[in-house]
Scaffold this active site. Structure first.
Site, mmCIF file in Angstrom:
data_model
loop_
_atom_site.group_PDB
_atom_site.id
_atom_site.type_symbol
_atom_site.label_atom_id
_atom_site.label_comp_id
_atom_site.label_asym_id
_atom_site.label_seq_id
_atom_site.Cartn_x
_atom_site.Cartn_y
_atom_site.Cartn_z
ATOM 1 C CE1 TYR A 48 -3.107 -2.944 0.340
ATOM 2 C CE2 TYR A 48 -3.771 -2.126 2.485
ATOM 3 C CZ TYR A 48 -3.911 -3.030 1.456
ATOM 4 O OH TYR A 48 -4.872 -4.012 1.548
ATOM 5 C CG ASN A 137 -6.415 -11.403 -1.785
ATOM 6 O OD1 ASN A 137 -7.580 -11.032 -1.907
ATOM 7 N ND2 ASN A 137 -5.445 -10.570 -1.448
ATOM 8 C CB SER A 185 -13.938 -4.531 -1.349
ATOM 9 O OG SER A 185 -12.744 -3.986 -1.824
#
Length: 259
Positions: A48, A137, A185
């Site tokens: 990030y 993920n 998200s």
């Protein structure tokens, strides 16, 4: 704020601040404000490019370290054993911390044996650089392989998850192993918040569609959420999830939105 128990008896606040795509002074100000409003769970990652700004906000906040839950993640170009350890140490330096509460493998990297990366992740835990460890993920099959390779219990899989998505495979496997799932998200980048079902339930409870969508997530067993927010309005809204609940009629209506 409500918390989830992790496999090593530590706890994770069910609501945190996501910081993907927040950079520089905007990131510093968002994290500083979030901590002032009562957030204690902050998520970041090597990739990030904002760990230094988050570290500055943490230091300025005056919040005792034991009250904070900080997550970071090691990117795929550092999945070989030596690189992984160095990357984790560099993250700690940027954050100004001696350890993080949760250290994750950011994505699977098929070019590096998973056993090697899991071994390095374990070593970070054993050296006290991370109080809990996990993945991000990873599919259910990849979670299963990771668990089989890890000598330290894996605490979390961080995945994109929101009301329209079906992640039953990952959820079921995580629950079977006492792992949490942390949803990023969690409002689907806002794309579905104009659905009449969300608006209807929100009006019933005096809440926004986004608050309803987040509540649906965090009331599930073993679920945490890390919505990104930069402005005070949304930071406050995301905290206001604990003074209402969804009833069976709400849940039936909302479940119909799942893909």
């Amino acid at each position: 704020m409500n918390s989830l128990k992790l496999p090593n008896e530590r706890t994770m606040p069910v609501l945190g601040l996501g910081t993907w795509d927040l950079r520089g002074d905007a990131c510093f100000k968002a994290v500083e404000m979030a901590l002032r409003l009562g957030y204690r769970h902050v998520d970041t990652a090597e990739m990030y490019g904002n760990e230094a700004e988050i570290g500055k906000a943490l230091a300025r906040s005056g919040v005792p370290r034991e009250e904070l839950f900080i997550t970071t993640k090691v990117w795929t170009n550092h999945h070989q054993a030596g690189d992984f350890k160095n990357a984790a140490e560099d993250s700690l330096k940027r954050l100004g911390l001696s350890h993080v509460d949760l250290l994750l493998i950011h994505w699977p990297n098929p070019a590096v044996p998973l056993a090697e990366t899991i071994g390095a992740l374990n070593q970070c835990a054993k050296e006290g650089k991370a109080l809990s460890i996990g993945v991000s993920n990873f599919s259910a099959a990849q979670m299963k392989e990771s668990v089989s390779l890890s000598s330290v219990p894996l605490a979390c899989n961080q995945i994109p998850y929101s009301l329209p998505e079906n992640r039953d495979g990952e959820l079921a496997y995580a629950r079977s192993k006492g792992m949490t799932v942390c949803a990023y998200s969690p409002v689907g980048r806002g794309a579905f918040l104009n659905r009449k079902e969300l608006i209807e339930v929100g009006k019933k409870h005096g809440k926004t569609p986004g608050q309803v969508a987040l509540k649906w997530l965090i009331r599930q067993e073993g679920l945490a959420a890390i919505p990104k927010a930069a402005g005070e309005k949304h930071l406050r809204e995301n905290l206001e999830l604990f003074d209402f609940d969804l009833d069976p009629a709400d849940l039936k209506l909302l479940t119909g939105l799942q893909g």
